[in-house]
Design a protein around this motif. Structure first.
Motif, PDB file in Angstrom:
ATOM      1  N   ALA A  82       0.811  -1.215   0.000  1.00 53.65           N
ATOM      2  CA  ALA A  82       0.000   0.000   0.000  1.00 53.65           C
ATOM      3  C   ALA A  82       0.846   1.268   0.000  1.00 53.65           C
ATOM      4  O   ALA A  82       0.349   2.340  -0.331  1.00 53.65           O
ATOM      5  CB  ALA A  82      -0.922   0.000   1.213  1.00 53.65           C
ATOM      6  N   ASP A  83       2.120   1.181   0.332  1.00 55.34           N
ATOM      7  CA  ASP A  83       2.996   2.350   0.415  1.00 55.34           C
ATOM      8  C   ASP A  83       3.327   2.867  -0.982  1.00 55.34           C
ATOM      9  O   ASP A  83       3.840   2.147  -1.817  1.00 55.34           O
ATOM     10  CB  ASP A  83       4.282   1.985   1.161  1.00 55.34           C
ATOM     11  CG  ASP A  83       5.177   3.184   1.389  1.00 55.34           C
ATOM     12  OD1 ASP A  83       4.682   4.325   1.299  1.00 55.34           O
ATOM     13  OD2 ASP A  83       6.365   2.964   1.660  1.00 55.34           O
ATOM     14  N   GLU A  84       3.006   4.132  -1.252  1.00 58.26           N
ATOM     15  CA  GLU A  84       3.272   4.740  -2.553  1.00 58.26           C
ATOM     16  C   GLU A  84       4.226   5.925  -2.446  1.00 58.26           C
ATOM     17  O   GLU A  84       4.285   6.761  -3.339  1.00 58.26           O
ATOM     18  CB  GLU A  84       1.957   5.198  -3.195  1.00 58.26           C
ATOM     19  CG  GLU A  84       1.015   4.064  -3.514  1.00 58.26           C
ATOM     20  CD  GLU A  84      -0.254   4.541  -4.190  1.00 58.26           C
ATOM     21  OE1 GLU A  84      -0.402   5.761  -4.384  1.00 58.26           O
ATOM     22  OE2 GLU A  84      -1.088   3.697  -4.527  1.00 58.26           O
ATOM     23  N   SER A  85       4.991   6.006  -1.391  1.00 53.49           N
ATOM     24  CA  SER A  85       5.832   7.185  -1.168  1.00 53.49           C
ATOM     25  C   SER A  85       6.961   7.320  -2.188  1.00 53.49           C
ATOM     26  O   SER A  85       7.322   8.426  -2.556  1.00 53.49           O
ATOM     27  CB  SER A  85       6.411   7.158   0.245  1.00 53.49           C
ATOM     28  OG  SER A  85       7.208   6.006   0.420  1.00 53.49           O
ATOM     29  N   GLY A  86       7.523   6.230  -2.685  1.00 52.78           N
ATOM     30  CA  GLY A  86       8.608   6.316  -3.656  1.00 52.78           C
ATOM     31  C   GLY A  86       8.141   6.278  -5.098  1.00 52.78           C
ATOM     32  O   GLY A  86       8.937   6.360  -6.021  1.00 52.78           O
ATOM     33  N   LEU A  87       6.861   6.175  -5.316  1.00 49.89           N
ATOM     34  CA  LEU A  87       6.319   6.016  -6.654  1.00 49.89           C
ATOM     35  C   LEU A  87       6.576   7.239  -7.532  1.00 49.89           C
ATOM     36  O   LEU A  87       6.945   7.105  -8.694  1.00 49.89           O
ATOM     37  CB  LEU A  87       4.825   5.718  -6.584  1.00 49.89           C
ATOM     38  CG  LEU A  87       4.156   5.254  -7.857  1.00 49.89           C
ATOM     39  CD1 LEU A  87       4.844   4.002  -8.378  1.00 49.89           C
ATOM     40  CD2 LEU A  87       2.696   4.969  -7.617  1.00 49.89           C
ATOM     41  N   SER A  88       6.418   8.439  -7.002  1.00 52.48           N
ATOM     42  CA  SER A  88       6.591   9.632  -7.829  1.00 52.48           C
ATOM     43  C   SER A  88       8.049   9.793  -8.260  1.00 52.48           C
ATOM     44  O   SER A  88       8.317  10.258  -9.370  1.00 52.48           O
ATOM     45  CB  SER A  88       6.108  10.882  -7.098  1.00 52.48           C
ATOM     46  OG  SER A  88       6.842  11.071  -5.910  1.00 52.48           O
ATOM     47  N   ALA A  89       8.995   9.397  -7.427  1.00 47.47           N
ATOM     48  CA  ALA A  89      10.399   9.482  -7.810  1.00 47.47           C
ATOM     49  C   ALA A  89      10.700   8.551  -8.982  1.00 47.47           C
ATOM     50  O   ALA A  89      11.422   8.912  -9.910  1.00 47.47           O
ATOM     51  CB  ALA A  89      11.294   9.143  -6.621  1.00 47.47           C
ATOM     52  N   VAL A  90      10.109   7.375  -8.973  1.00 43.80           N
ATOM     53  CA  VAL A  90      10.294   6.434 -10.080  1.00 43.80           C
ATOM     54  C   VAL A  90       9.669   7.000 -11.349  1.00 43.80           C
ATOM     55  O   VAL A  90      10.257   6.936 -12.432  1.00 43.80           O
ATOM     56  CB  VAL A  90       9.674   5.058  -9.737  1.00 43.80           C
ATOM     57  CG1 VAL A  90       9.665   4.149 -10.943  1.00 43.80           C
ATOM     58  CG2 VAL A  90      10.412   4.421  -8.580  1.00 43.80           C
ATOM     59  N   GLU A  91       8.493   7.584 -11.244  1.00 47.81           N
ATOM     60  CA  GLU A  91       7.833   8.174 -12.407  1.00 47.81           C
ATOM     61  C   GLU A  91       8.661   9.308 -12.992  1.00 47.81           C
ATOM     62  O   GLU A  91       8.799   9.420 -14.214  1.00 47.81           O
ATOM     63  CB  GLU A  91       6.445   8.672 -12.031  1.00 47.81           C
ATOM     64  CG  GLU A  91       5.471   7.545 -11.730  1.00 47.81           C
ATOM     65  CD  GLU A  91       4.181   8.044 -11.127  1.00 47.81           C
ATOM     66  OE1 GLU A  91       4.111   9.227 -10.714  1.00 47.81           O
ATOM     67  OE2 GLU A  91       3.223   7.259 -11.066  1.00 47.81           O
TER      68      GLU A  91
END
Length: 61
Positions: free
Chosen positions: A12-21
């Motif tokens: 459920a953790d999406e904290s690093g998702l924007s950095a990957v994008e």
């Protein structure tokens, strides 16, 4: 804390998702610019080669 709860929280953790994008977006932009500049370099090489040939023939004649 049990393993099942830890895995649920990790999924459920999406904290690093924007950095990957942003990283993927930057990589795409760099790839596009590199392709564009490569194409320009090839065309400029042809133009200058033709120009050198024309100048050489004009100097002889």
């Amino acid at each position: 804390m049990n393993l099942k709860a830890a895995v649920k929280r990790f999924v459920a953790d999406e904290s690093g998702l924007s950095a990957v994008e942003y990283g993927l977006l930057a990589a795409g932009i760099v790839l596009g610019i590199t392709t564009f500049i490569s194409g320009i370099g090839t065309n400029l090489g042809t133009i200058f080669s033709n120009l050198a040939s024309d100048v050489s023939s004009a100097a002889k004649g």
